[in-house]
Motif scaffolding. Sequence first.
Motif, PDB file in Angstrom:
ATOM      1  N   PRO A  80       0.836  -1.208   0.000  1.00 25.44           N
ATOM      2  CA  PRO A  80       0.000   0.000   0.000  1.00 25.44           C
ATOM      3  C   PRO A  80       0.864   1.249   0.000  1.00 25.44           C
ATOM      4  CG  PRO A  80      -0.044  -1.057   2.150  1.00 25.44           C
ATOM      5  CD  PRO A  80       0.728  -1.962   1.232  1.00 25.44           C
ATOM      6  N   PRO A  81       0.308   2.352  -0.478  1.00 25.98           N
ATOM      7  CA  PRO A  81       1.103   3.590  -0.482  1.00 25.98           C
ATOM      8  C   PRO A  81       1.441   4.018   0.946  1.00 25.98           C
ATOM      9  CG  PRO A  81      -1.193   4.031  -1.058  1.00 25.98           C
ATOM     10  CD  PRO A  81      -1.034   2.544  -0.987  1.00 25.98           C
ATOM     11  N   THR A  82       2.607   4.608   1.102  1.00 24.78           N
ATOM     12  CA  THR A  82       3.059   5.107   2.400  1.00 24.78           C
ATOM     13  C   THR A  82       2.526   6.526   2.591  1.00 24.78           C
ATOM     14  OG1 THR A  82       5.056   3.793   2.210  1.00 24.78           O
ATOM     15  CG2 THR A  82       5.079   5.551   3.834  1.00 24.78           C
ATOM     16  N   LEU A  83       1.920   6.772   3.738  1.00 28.64           N
ATOM     17  CA  LEU A  83       1.393   8.099   4.027  1.00 28.64           C
ATOM     18  C   LEU A  83       2.496   9.032   4.489  1.00 28.64           C
ATOM     19  CD1 LEU A  83      -1.827   7.155   6.037  1.00 28.64           C
ATOM     20  CD2 LEU A  83      -1.681   7.831   3.639  1.00 28.64           C
ATOM     21  N   ASN A  84       2.383  10.314   4.136  1.00 28.83           N
ATOM     22  CA  ASN A  84       3.294  11.299   4.713  1.00 28.83           C
ATOM     23  C   ASN A  84       2.798  11.599   6.127  1.00 28.83           C
ATOM     24  OD1 ASN A  84       1.206  13.245   4.574  1.00 28.83           O
ATOM     25  ND2 ASN A  84       1.794  13.749   2.472  1.00 28.83           N
ATOM     26  N   ASP A  87      -0.771  13.277   6.683  1.00 30.99           N
ATOM     27  CA  ASP A  87      -1.865  12.361   6.359  1.00 30.99           C
ATOM     28  C   ASP A  87      -1.974  11.236   7.391  1.00 30.99           C
ATOM     29  OD1 ASP A  87      -2.600  13.830   4.156  1.00 30.99           O
ATOM     30  OD2 ASP A  87      -1.484  12.570   2.735  1.00 30.99           O
ATOM     31  N   TYR A  88      -0.824  10.767   7.892  1.00 29.45           N
ATOM     32  CA  TYR A  88      -0.829   9.723   8.917  1.00 29.45           C
ATOM     33  C   TYR A  88      -1.494  10.230  10.197  1.00 29.45           C
ATOM     34  CZ  TYR A  88       0.768   6.336  12.328  1.00 29.45           C
ATOM     35  OH  TYR A  88       0.808   5.412  13.336  1.00 29.45           O
ATOM     36  N   ARG A  90      -3.642  12.702  10.470  1.00 25.21           N
ATOM     37  CA  ARG A  90      -5.059  12.887  10.180  1.00 25.21           C
ATOM     38  C   ARG A  90      -5.796  11.540  10.289  1.00 25.21           C
ATOM     39  NH1 ARG A  90      -4.566  14.734   5.375  1.00 25.21           N
ATOM     40  NH2 ARG A  90      -3.999  16.802   6.070  1.00 25.21           N
ATOM     41  N   LEU A  91      -5.223  10.491   9.700  1.00 27.59           N
ATOM     42  CA  LEU A  91      -5.836   9.168   9.762  1.00 27.59           C
ATOM     43  C   LEU A  91      -5.892   8.660  11.198  1.00 27.59           C
ATOM     44  CD1 LEU A  91      -6.999   6.697   8.306  1.00 27.59           C
ATOM     45  CD2 LEU A  91      -4.650   5.865   8.057  1.00 27.59           C
ATOM     46  N   SER A  95      -9.222   7.712  13.309  1.00 29.43           N
ATOM     47  CA  SER A  95      -9.347   6.340  13.794  1.00 29.43           C
ATOM     48  C   SER A  95      -9.429   6.267  15.309  1.00 29.43           C
ATOM     49  CB  SER A  95      -8.154   5.508  13.324  1.00 29.43           C
ATOM     50  OG  SER A  95      -8.070   5.524  11.932  1.00 29.43           O
TER      51      SER A  95
END
Length: 107
Positions: A80-84, A87-88, A90-91, A95
């Motif tokens: 899967p793409p790695t988040l910067n 974005d990490y 924010r996720l 969550s």
Amino acid sequence: MALFDSPDRLFGTEGHVLGLLAPRAEGPNRIDGELLPLEPLKLAGSRPVRASATIIGGKAASVVPAVMQYVVLKGLPQRPPTLNLPDYVRLARLSNPFGQPLPPRGR
């Protein structure tokens, strides 16, 4: 969607469960641990439903030989793409449904 549970916690037997759930029985349409989807799917009488599976079986002390055989047959999935970092974060905040403070970042 494939179903596998070992040991069987779904039906409470002393064995394992292997099955195939109806189409659309994944994601938000099924609660984890429940057998059936929340919303039924109407199947057209003139359209066949098809499914395929690869079953790897045998005796071993762990699941590792089966996973190795699967990788030989099917290869590894795409990473899967790695988040910067923004974005990490924010996720991670999205969550966190209970509003608990996130642990401080170590430096």
